[in-house]
Enzyme design. Sequence first.
Site, short mmCIF file in Angstrom:
data_model
loop_
_atom_site.label_atom_id
_atom_site.label_comp_id
_atom_site.label_asym_id
_atom_site.label_seq_id
_atom_site.Cartn_x
_atom_site.Cartn_y
_atom_site.Cartn_z
N ASP A 132 0.84 -1.21 0.00
CA ASP A 132 0.00 0.00 0.00
C ASP A 132 0.87 1.26 0.00
O ASP A 132 0.36 2.38 -0.05
CB ASP A 132 -1.02 -0.01 1.14
CG ASP A 132 -0.39 0.00 2.52
OD1 ASP A 132 0.85 -0.11 2.62
OD2 ASP A 132 -1.14 0.10 3.51
N SER A 133 2.21 1.07 -0.02
CA SER A 133 3.11 2.19 -0.30
C SER A 133 2.79 2.79 -1.66
O SER A 133 3.20 3.91 -1.97
CB SER A 133 4.58 1.73 -0.25
OG SER A 133 4.76 0.56 -1.03
N GLU B 196 -1.03 -5.47 8.73
CA GLU B 196 -0.16 -4.84 9.71
C GLU B 196 -0.65 -5.12 11.13
O GLU B 196 -1.86 -5.07 11.39
CB GLU B 196 -0.13 -3.31 9.51
CG GLU B 196 0.59 -2.90 8.24
CD GLU B 196 0.74 -1.38 8.09
OE1 GLU B 196 0.47 -0.64 9.06
OE2 GLU B 196 1.12 -0.95 6.99
N ASP C 177 -1.25 -6.22 -0.19
CA ASP C 177 -1.28 -5.53 1.10
C ASP C 177 -2.71 -5.08 1.40
O ASP C 177 -3.27 -4.26 0.66
CB ASP C 177 -0.37 -4.30 0.97
CG ASP C 177 0.34 -3.95 2.25
OD1 ASP C 177 0.10 -4.63 3.26
OD2 ASP C 177 1.16 -3.01 2.22
N GLU D 211 9.69 -4.23 10.10
CA GLU D 211 10.02 -2.91 9.53
C GLU D 211 10.65 -2.01 10.59
O GLU D 211 10.05 -1.76 11.66
CB GLU D 211 8.77 -2.24 8.94
CG GLU D 211 9.10 -0.88 8.34
CD GLU D 211 8.11 -0.32 7.35
OE1 GLU D 211 7.11 -1.00 7.04
OE2 GLU D 211 8.34 0.81 6.87
N LYS E 49 -1.11 -9.43 3.08
CA LYS E 49 -0.31 -8.96 4.22
C LYS E 49 -1.19 -8.04 5.06
O LYS E 49 -1.94 -7.23 4.49
CB LYS E 49 0.93 -8.21 3.75
CG LYS E 49 1.72 -7.58 4.90
CD LYS E 49 3.08 -7.07 4.46
CE LYS E 49 3.10 -5.69 3.88
NZ LYS E 49 2.59 -4.62 4.77
O1 KIV Z 1 3.61 -1.08 1.50
C1 KIV Z 1 4.73 -1.60 1.38
O2 KIV Z 1 5.43 -1.47 0.36
C2 KIV Z 1 5.22 -2.36 2.52
C3 KIV Z 1 6.65 -2.82 2.52
C4 KIV Z 1 7.55 -1.66 2.74
C5 KIV Z 1 6.90 -3.90 3.49
O3 KIV Z 1 4.49 -2.60 3.43
#
Ligand code: KIV
Length: 268
Positions: free
Chosen positions: A48-49, A119, A87, A186, A117
Amino acid sequence: MALDKKLTVRHFAAKKKKGEKICSVSLYDAPTAKFAEECGVELLLVGDSLGMTVLGYANTIPITMEDMLHHCAAVARGAKFAFLVGDMPFMSYHPSSELALLNAARFLQSGGMDAVKIEGGRTVAGIVERLVKAGVPVMGHIGLLPQNILTEGAYRVAGRSREEAKGLIEDAMALQDAGAFAVVLECIPAELAGEISGKLSIPSIGIGSGPLCDGQIQVINDMLGLFTDHLPRHAKRYANLGHEIKGALKSYAEEVKSSRFPGKEHSV
Ligand code: KIV
């Protein structure tokens, strides 16, 4: 070495057993997904980056399921063999396990992902357990949690105090007990990340957490110099494509404005 067979969760369990490092990249589109697996990157995270790297947001909070699914499907079209992880965005799994299950299913069914994924540690272990029991592979994520930016007020290293360090170890073990197949660490001090990795029987994937993790993940825009603001300390720049892109666009603009492009060879 290019991947030549579809990877599953078993690949990562086997690598942990053999003590072999896992290579992972967070990316968002079909061509980079294809490049990555051709270069031996085993796990592709559609992170989600995306919110900051591609969509121009200040953080990951505004990212929606639709944003994520759009980019997951693109990555799934580009990659044949890598293991694909989507994510789950802010508030797509916290409200209830039922919502988490339905949204996770969308990642696997419409997004073409192999896993999701989420968090958090002990606070989301119950949700992880429900997902895994329903057949959804889950990668955990502890330490710096970007989706907590509004409550934290800043991105900061996690686990510097004894109490926080103890909490992170408990988080990692809770995720493993809940059935997660791997966990992202992280921005955790390197020694603590090493201790957590040593305690876990599932792989740890580090970002800004030192060399003792079982694998590493980097954000593709950071690695390639495709960003406009700052480079996080944990990121290594392997190329400067931002510079290359600006050079190419500058040449193009100059050539168009001075009528040097298109030439005969570019005209039909
Ligand atoms: O959103 C993302 O790219 C991430 C990674 C940095 C682990 O969560």
